[in-house]
Motif scaffolding. Sequence first.
Motif, PDB file in Angstrom:
ATOM      1  N   PHE A 675       0.847  -1.198   0.000  1.00  0.00           N
ATOM      2  CA  PHE A 675       0.000   0.000   0.000  1.00  0.00           C
ATOM      3  C   PHE A 675       0.878   1.241   0.000  1.00  0.00           C
ATOM      4  O   PHE A 675       2.047   1.215   0.390  1.00  0.00           O
ATOM      5  CB  PHE A 675      -0.932   0.006   1.215  1.00  0.00           C
ATOM      6  N   LEU A 676       0.282   2.332  -0.475  1.00  0.00           N
ATOM      7  CA  LEU A 676       0.858   3.671  -0.401  1.00  0.00           C
ATOM      8  C   LEU A 676      -0.174   4.585   0.228  1.00  0.00           C
ATOM      9  O   LEU A 676      -1.383   4.457  -0.046  1.00  0.00           O
ATOM     10  CB  LEU A 676       1.262   4.179  -1.787  1.00  0.00           C
ATOM     11  N   CYS A 677       0.276   5.488   1.072  1.00  0.00           N
ATOM     12  CA  CYS A 677      -0.647   6.363   1.792  1.00  0.00           C
ATOM     13  C   CYS A 677      -1.217   7.421   0.850  1.00  0.00           C
ATOM     14  O   CYS A 677      -0.473   8.100   0.134  1.00  0.00           O
ATOM     15  CB  CYS A 677       0.050   7.014   2.984  1.00  0.00           C
ATOM     16  N   HIS A 678      -2.520   7.529   0.881  1.00  0.00           N
ATOM     17  CA  HIS A 678      -3.246   8.486   0.033  1.00  0.00           C
ATOM     18  C   HIS A 678      -3.674   9.673   0.872  1.00  0.00           C
ATOM     19  O   HIS A 678      -4.158   9.518   1.999  1.00  0.00           O
ATOM     20  CB  HIS A 678      -4.461   7.779  -0.604  1.00  0.00           C
ATOM     21  N   PRO A 683       6.202  11.180  -5.035  1.00  0.00           N
ATOM     22  CA  PRO A 683       6.185   9.843  -5.657  1.00  0.00           C
ATOM     23  C   PRO A 683       6.711   8.788  -4.678  1.00  0.00           C
ATOM     24  O   PRO A 683       7.699   9.008  -3.986  1.00  0.00           O
ATOM     25  CB  PRO A 683       7.102  10.005  -6.871  1.00  0.00           C
ATOM     26  N   GLY A 684       6.013   7.641  -4.631  1.00  0.00           N
ATOM     27  CA  GLY A 684       6.394   6.579  -3.715  1.00  0.00           C
ATOM     28  C   GLY A 684       6.898   5.359  -4.465  1.00  0.00           C
ATOM     29  O   GLY A 684       6.829   5.294  -5.699  1.00  0.00           O
ATOM     30  N   SER A 685       7.417   4.380  -3.711  1.00  0.00           N
ATOM     31  CA  SER A 685       7.944   3.175  -4.344  1.00  0.00           C
ATOM     32  C   SER A 685       7.765   1.986  -3.416  1.00  0.00           C
ATOM     33  O   SER A 685       7.641   2.144  -2.194  1.00  0.00           O
ATOM     34  CB  SER A 685       9.426   3.350  -4.683  1.00  0.00           C
ATOM     35  N   LEU A 686       7.735   0.793  -4.024  1.00  0.00           N
ATOM     36  CA  LEU A 686       7.594  -0.471  -3.304  1.00  0.00           C
ATOM     37  C   LEU A 686       8.617  -1.461  -3.877  1.00  0.00           C
ATOM     38  O   LEU A 686       8.944  -1.401  -5.066  1.00  0.00           O
ATOM     39  CB  LEU A 686       6.180  -1.036  -3.452  1.00  0.00           C
ATOM     40  N   ILE A 687       9.109  -2.376  -3.060  1.00  0.00           N
ATOM     41  CA  ILE A 687      10.098  -3.367  -3.493  1.00  0.00           C
ATOM     42  C   ILE A 687       9.443  -4.733  -3.525  1.00  0.00           C
ATOM     43  O   ILE A 687       8.677  -5.095  -2.618  1.00  0.00           O
ATOM     44  CB  ILE A 687      11.312  -3.375  -2.552  1.00  0.00           C
ATOM     45  N   TRP A 716       3.722   4.706 -13.929  1.00  0.00           N
ATOM     46  CA  TRP A 716       4.584   3.831 -13.136  1.00  0.00           C
ATOM     47  C   TRP A 716       5.925   3.636 -13.829  1.00  0.00           C
ATOM     48  O   TRP A 716       6.031   3.814 -15.042  1.00  0.00           O
ATOM     49  CB  TRP A 716       3.947   2.448 -12.933  1.00  0.00           C
ATOM     50  N   GLU A 717       6.899   3.214 -13.057  1.00  0.00           N
ATOM     51  CA  GLU A 717       8.168   2.767 -13.626  1.00  0.00           C
ATOM     52  C   GLU A 717       8.755   1.656 -12.748  1.00  0.00           C
ATOM     53  O   GLU A 717       8.521   1.628 -11.547  1.00  0.00           O
ATOM     54  CB  GLU A 717       9.173   3.917 -13.760  1.00  0.00           C
TER      55      GLU A 717
END
Length: 831
Positions: A675-678, A683-687, A716-717
């Motif tokens: 999840f990412l906080c809304h 810009p956020g990222s996840l692994i 996205w990237e």
Amino acid sequence: MMPRARLCSLCLLTLYLVTGYGQEGKFSGPLKPMTFSIFEGQEPSQIIFQFKVNPPAVSFELTGETNNTFKIEPDGLLYLINPLDRETRSIYNLQVAALDAHGAIVEGPVPITIEVKDINDNRPMFHQPKYEGSVRQNSRPGKPFMYVNATDLDDPATLNGQLFYEIVIQLPKINNVMYFQINNKTGAISLTREGAQELDPAKNPSYNLVVSVKDMGGQSENSFSDSTSVDITVTENIWKAPEPVEIVENSTDPHPIKITQVQWNDPGAQYSLFEKEKLPRFPFSIDQEGNIYVTQPLDREEKDSYVFYALAKDEHGKPLSYPLEIRVKVKDINDNPPACPSAVTVFEVQENEQLGSSIGTFTAHDMDEENTANSVLGYRIVAQTPQIPLDGLFLVQTYSGVFQLAKRSLKKQDAPQYNLTVEVSDKDFTTLCAVQINVIDINDQIPIFEKSDYGSVTIPEDTKVGSIILTIQATDADEPFTGSSKILYRITEGDSEGRLGVDTDPHTNAGYVTVKKPLDFETAAVSNIVFKAENPEPLVPGVTYNESSFAKFTLIVTDVNEAPLFSQYTFQARVSEDVATGTKLGNVTAKDPEGLDIRYSLRGDTRGWLKIDPVTGEIFSAAPLDREAESVYRVKVVATEVGGSSLSAVSDFHLTLMDVNDNPPRLAKEYTGLFLCHPLSAPGSLIFEATDDDWQSFRGPQFTFSLASESLRKHWEVSKINGTHARLSTKHTSFEERVYDVPIRINDGGRPPLEGTVSLPVTFCTCVEGRCFRPVDRQPGIPTVGMAVGILLTTLLVIGIILAVVFIRMKNKDKDNVPSAQASEVRPLRS
């Protein structure tokens, strides 16, 4: 007085040239105590400072140690009129006062200190144009034996006065090796390690050095220098190890006794001794003249030599040189009698030995020094018991101790044993020793079998190894329990494979024929075995073994049905996991000892991957193989004989599957909690991590990652972290509060390369204390709050109705019981 116009122009010029401004770093200021630092050698008319005062002061006055070197103008301009020389004077104490128009002091005088700073204007100078010194050979390296000294008039607290010494020439310079070194700060000259080892006055009694000295610490190309000549004489080193010392043991002279001396090259050395090895007692000492003493009598038999060291130290307790080795040998005297080798020395001699035959060598011992007259021993027989058949049967060589038969051969029936008394003597002592000579029987009788033919022995071929199948017996007339009568049995014919052996009973000489190797009906059904009985001791000349020492028997081996035998315990094959069904994988072979046909089958083929030809033993693939399911597939192969007892044997078949790249990459785990906080503030990222079921090299997987849809690239990237991990990042912050399924393509780079597309669910949600907060929707079958309240009220109503009915029934029952009791009380009695 200098014109003011000239002074002003001089002021402008010296704004850049002056080096003497005060502590505050200013060129002008009020009248107050100040200190100025000025380099020596400056040109005249250099301005130092401009003093300023307020009316009524109109001029200044300079007093003190001016020495016609400093001057002040009425307007307060302080300057040099002559160059400064630090070596002549380093500090000037001046006073400056402010005057009014009448010449009266209105302010001050204040102290002004002029410090003259050094410049490198003096060269160093050696105190002597030539130095002379001497050094002992083998002196300790690094210890100064002379000094050279130079002086520089410049300030020693600055680099200008710091001196650097250096040896620039050494004559002679043998093999381009420097024997001398100098301390570059103190001028102390000492030997190098090579010089300490190589200097020898017999080869080169003198050396010449050219030593230079530089100022500026030797660090500048502009430094001044001077040089001097140093003549060095090499003198002989008297600190030498003395010759080895001999001390007669058990001396009765008064102790301590001087035995040798060491001497240092110069007086005042402090001497000491130390041991090479720790001894219970150390019987030596040294005085401060270097005289070495033995302090008590020595015993050569206790210790025949000593090695210890003499050391010379200076007044500070530091060694002056290497220690000297002192060797002391204890000289022997004849103070020990001969000693017998044992209480009784025993020899054996066979009967019928020839005259002069050697019986043995008798060796006594003497604790005195070997190979000297004190330890030379002589032997003599002084008594013989019994004197049967006559005295003097034996003789002994005087110095070698060799015993021989002297008069006749011996017979055991005459006397089985002789006891001799032997006198052993050195030049001063005599000792009596006991010698016992045993007469032993000679091997002149051969073993004789009780019978020459033991018939036949029939046994099955599966008789266990170690089984006794026959007992044989021979006898020997020589003396019992000797090498002449002991019997050894050996098979000479009929058993070239060594299947049988014979063990001898040491008490009865019986021979037990034993199975040593497995028997085989198919290769040797009947064997004619021949034995030989013989002694470990050789027979005497003229006596030989004959037919009485030989026996035989016939071994009959009966057939036993045996199971087939595989050619290997384990059969192995190695194939690629993608081989086609029906491919031959390997072959197993077995043979039946009785020559029966064999049929092959598989056991433990749990996956149904294999099939075997029952006749040939060839193994084929029966279904697709999968290394990821089982990398080494293990089954049992059964070989069963056809006919007979249908015996079987089992071997192992191991099939190693080599990997084929047939599994696409996938996610290493279920990613359901990403999840990412809304709303996003940035810009956020996840692994995430990927894996692959195929075999991996020691480097591990080397996956590449990309978005599966071009349309996602603006949102996205994906960036690779390493071979198994990647980072999914947002490109902006404008995402809705919901779940996004992001398809990602993962390529394993194999041969051939395989690619898998996975979906990574990313939830944008409101966060509370770093955790994703999502309201729970009503699930089907779960009642709402209103429904729950209604159900609760209905339940309570039903319970109330049930309780009311029970209560009413109980009350009515009580009413019925009361009238009945009253009626019984008035009812008339019946007869």
